[in-house]
Scaffold this motif. Structure first.
Motif, PDB file in Angstrom:
ATOM      1  N   ASP A  49       0.837  -1.215   0.000  1.00  0.00           N
ATOM      2  CA  ASP A  49       0.000   0.000   0.000  1.00  0.00           C
ATOM      3  C   ASP A  49       0.863   1.254   0.000  1.00  0.00           C
ATOM      4  O   ASP A  49       0.659   2.162  -0.804  1.00  0.00           O
ATOM      5  N   ILE A  50       1.820   1.298   0.915  1.00  0.00           N
ATOM      6  CA  ILE A  50       2.612   2.520   1.060  1.00  0.00           C
ATOM      7  C   ILE A  50       3.549   2.708  -0.124  1.00  0.00           C
ATOM      8  O   ILE A  50       3.772   3.841  -0.590  1.00  0.00           O
ATOM      9  N   GLN A 432       6.445  14.773   2.847  1.00  0.00           N
ATOM     10  CA  GLN A 432       5.008  14.793   3.144  1.00  0.00           C
ATOM     11  C   GLN A 432       4.558  13.488   3.782  1.00  0.00           C
ATOM     12  O   GLN A 432       3.752  13.478   4.709  1.00  0.00           O
ATOM     13  N   PHE A 433       5.092  12.376   3.267  1.00  0.00           N
ATOM     14  CA  PHE A 433       4.699  11.082   3.814  1.00  0.00           C
ATOM     15  C   PHE A 433       5.177  10.892   5.249  1.00  0.00           C
ATOM     16  O   PHE A 433       4.525  10.226   6.046  1.00  0.00           O
ATOM     17  N   GLN A 442       4.237  -0.020   7.638  1.00  0.00           N
ATOM     18  CA  GLN A 442       4.455   0.976   6.602  1.00  0.00           C
ATOM     19  C   GLN A 442       5.640   1.874   6.926  1.00  0.00           C
ATOM     20  O   GLN A 442       6.336   2.335   6.020  1.00  0.00           O
ATOM     21  N   VAL A 443       5.891   2.123   8.209  1.00  0.00           N
ATOM     22  CA  VAL A 443       7.052   2.922   8.609  1.00  0.00           C
ATOM     23  C   VAL A 443       8.337   2.227   8.164  1.00  0.00           C
ATOM     24  O   VAL A 443       9.255   2.868   7.631  1.00  0.00           O
ATOM     25  N   VAL A 444       8.404   0.909   8.362  1.00  0.00           N
ATOM     26  CA  VAL A 444       9.594   0.159   7.957  1.00  0.00           C
ATOM     27  C   VAL A 444       9.750   0.184   6.438  1.00  0.00           C
ATOM     28  O   VAL A 444      10.846   0.423   5.913  1.00  0.00           O
ATOM     29  N   PHE A 449      12.284   2.417   1.640  1.00  0.00           N
ATOM     30  CA  PHE A 449      12.053   3.105   0.379  1.00  0.00           C
ATOM     31  C   PHE A 449      12.802   4.434   0.343  1.00  0.00           C
ATOM     32  O   PHE A 449      13.342   4.827  -0.691  1.00  0.00           O
ATOM     33  N   THR A 450      12.852   5.126   1.475  1.00  0.00           N
ATOM     34  CA  THR A 450      13.585   6.392   1.554  1.00  0.00           C
ATOM     35  C   THR A 450      15.073   6.158   1.310  1.00  0.00           C
ATOM     36  O   THR A 450      15.726   6.925   0.583  1.00  0.00           O
TER      37      THR A 450
END
Length: 670
Positions: A49-50, A432-433, A442-444, A449-450
């Protein structure tokens, strides 16, 4: 005990006896092991999703968007499951009536009108209203009644050639096999509006799904896939309405027992129904099973579903499926007038299929004994009726198991790398995210992803301002690149430190590169390291058990290194990247330890030839002798290739030739 009598089910009602409850609990546990616990499924869904949400923000209007769909997107990881991926042009939009054109800027958006008046339910013609610059769309245009329409058959044929090499047309998709996994890629068109032909579905949603889910589904519109109705008046021109997004939302809104019922039906289809005879093995598909569960839930025939009545829920769905086969009608969940059985389940094949289903029905739930996956769990209870069964999901899997799942799911990155020149937009999107609410999973995923975005951007910057540029530009871009790589190392895995080593090597700072390599070596040598899912559970738990997910991935997790072929990381690998691009392979995936020794060899060539040879010797031992622990079977081709590159650089041409020849005896992943 007569097994068949024990399992016998009344054709109109089900009596939930104590024995059946016990059996249902056992099957529930078995399905949690095969299909996944609610936590596992949440990890799979939320990480995708993220990632897809981030991609939506980053890809420009003239780009191509992608979406994982089907069973993998829904949270299944069953053996043999295929990857279904949908692609669509971001600047092409389908509208349902002309009044909706006011929402778009036709200067940069191609508008297409859906005309379904002459098509069967669930299908439509697509009229091109404004010019398109997309060659495939233009090539697929035909003129009918003084109007221009996009022909699905031509669009499908041409877009299939864009998929991975060796794809073949299958339905609306380009299909093939990659790393032992089947895939279907569908190039479709997107619509931001809910189709009028499915408006009755909204009115049906009284008990399920919730109004919030219904609103979300309607707001997200639908897609059109390039295949017409075989009995329609314009079969070659028509497009099928796809509710893939809506179906994902519906599956996500199920409780876990409902989801496991769906999973049980999928297993039953594969291991029992499709094994009855060759004539009927292709008549039913997973989509029919999903449709059955949707209707059963909405008709409120699966109320208060829990581990104790899981088998009763399965039986309700099985009876509904038999009814549909008898009638020859399987109503699409969103457009009931669209009969999913129309072209396949009819005539003698329909009769044969019904007789087979009825024979299974007469056996009652004993028909599940024909499922190789479920049989062992049922037999355990039959032979041990006093067997104690724990249905507490938190007791079924350990912390390490969930960590492995989260790392695997978070390690899949999407295709944003082609747009990494939009650095400012990407960084702003990430910022923003960071301020928006996210689940722990999703944080992980966002953290990983970052790190990925920072790594790729740093190499992009270095390419934008090479040594021939203005000194100030070079200095600033280099400082930015180094800073981003340091941040990425803090966000990412232990193995991500090798991106810094690659950057230092590329910019001729060999000692800094070797320093980064040595730090990586120390961390990779830790006995508790989790690498590609392999881990010493006891040592891992002792070292990082109970700590935050972010801490774990920074200190105890390594993964293979992905090098996108549109970016130059190591000059010595340019020929390999160019060759891969010609074969439409977007990236090289290099085992961490192979890349580490490769970089070490390259750096020491400029400092100490003895140590350079020692690094090459270590690489040679690894590639020759590894049994799959550090060099995955799908990455052995690139590993032999890299060994050959090193040997060729040293002038050992016979050894290099042998290594290159070995490359072609491996699985051709690259």
């Amino acid at each position: 005990m007569n097994i068949f009598a024990f399992f016998k089910m009344d054709s109109f009602s089900i009596e939930i006896c104590e024995g059946l409850q016990h059996m249902s609990e056992t099957v529930f546990v078995g399905l949690c092991e095969m299909v996944g616990t609610s936590q596992q499924v949440a990890i799979r869904r939320e990480t995708w999703d993220i990632k897809e949400l981030v991609e939506r923000r980053m890809i420009p209007l003239n780009g191509v968007l992608g979406m994982l769909s089907g069973s993998m997107r829904e949270g299944f990881r069953l053996k043999g499951s295929d990857y279904d991926i949908m692609f669509w042009l971001n600047n092409h939009r389908v509208i349902m009536d002309m009044s909706q054109s006011e929402y778009y800027n036709t200067a940069n958006t191609t508008l297409i009108l859906s005309e379904s008046s002459e098509s069967p339910p669930g299908f439509t013609l697509l009229q091109l209203l404004t010019p398109s610059r997309y060659k495939i769309a233009l090539s697929a245009c035909v003129r009918m009644n003084d109007r221009v329409y996009i022909t699905s058959s031509i669009y499908r044929q041409l877009s299939c050639s864009l998929a991975i090499s060796n794809s073949t047309v299958h339905g609306p998709c380009g299909s093939g096999v990659r790393v032992g996994v089947e895939y279907d890629t569908a190039h479709c068109l997107v619509c931001d509006f809910w189709p009028p032909s499915a408006s009755s579905w909204i009115d049906r949603c009284h008990s399920w799904p919730d109004p919030e889910v219904v609103g979300d589904i309607v707001r997200n519109g639908c897609h059109f896939v390039a295949i017409g109705h075989p009995l329609g008046p314009h079969g070659n021109e028509e497009w099928r309405i796809s509710f893939s997004k809506a179906e994902y939302k519906l599956v996500s809104s199920m409780n876990h027992c409902q989801f496991l019922t769906y999973g049980l039906l999928k297993l039953f289809l594969k291991e029992v129904l499709n094994q009855q005879s060759e004539e009927t093995s292709k008549l039913l598909c997973s989509y029919h099973m999903k449709t059955t569960v949707f209707w059963a839930i909405q008709h409120n025939t699966l109320p208060h579903l829990c581990p104790q009545n899981l088998l009763a829920a399965f039986w309700v769905c099985f009876k509904l499926l038999i009814k549909w086969v008898y009638e020859g009608i399987c109503p699409n969940f969103f457009i009931p007038q669209n009969n999913l059985f129309l072209t396949k389940v009819n005539g003698s094949a329909q009769n044969r299929l019904f007789l087979q289903l009825h024979e299974l029905y007469k056996k009652g739930l004993a028909c599940l004994l024909q499922s190789s996956s479920i049989r062992s769990y049922i037999m355990d209870v039959l032979y041990n009726p006093r067997l104690s069964i724990c249905t507490d999901e938190s007791m079924l899997r350990s912390e390490v198991d969930n960590d492995v799942d989260l790392v695997k799911e978070s390690s899949y990155v999407l295709a944003t790398t082609g747009y990494l020149c939009l650095i400012t937009k990407i960084i702003n999107s990430l910022d923003q995210f960071m301020d928006s609410p996210m689940t722990q999973y999703q944080v992980v995923a966002m953290q990983k992803f970052t790190a990925f975005i920072l790594q790729q951007t740093s190499f992009r910057l270095q390419t934008m301002y090479p040594k021939t540029g203005v000194n100030k530009q070079i200095y600033i871009s280099d400082k930015l690149s180094c800073l981003m790589l340091k941040l990425a190392a803090k966000f990412g895995y232990v193995s991500d430190m090798l991106y810094s080593a690659m950057y230092y090597y590329k910019t001729l700072r060999y000692r800094e590169a070797l320093s980064a390599i040595e730090m990586t070596k120390v961390k990779l040598a830790e006995p508790y390291l989790m690498y590609n899912g392999h881990v010493d559970r006891e040592r891992y738990t002792e070292a990082v058990g109970g700590q935050s997910w972010s801490t774990k991935i920074r200190q105890a997790v390594a993964w293979d290194i992905t090098l996108y072929n549109s970016i130059c990381y190591i000059n010595e690998l340019i020929p390999e990247q160019q060759s891969a691009l010609q074969n439409r392979i977007p990236a090289l995936v290099i085992p961490v330890f192979v890349l580490l020794h490769f970089l070490e060899f390259l750096c020491y060539r400029h400092i100490d030839t003895t140590l350079s040879q020692a690094a090459l010797d270590e690489l040679q031992v690894l590639v020759h002798l590894d049994q799959g622990l550090y060099v995955d079977v799908y990455n052995r081709d690139i590993s032999w290739e890299i060994l050959g590159v090193c040997q060729q650089i040293t002038g050992n041409l016979p050894a290099a030739l042998y290594s290159y020849q070995q490359t072609f005896t491996q699985y051709p992943y690259h």
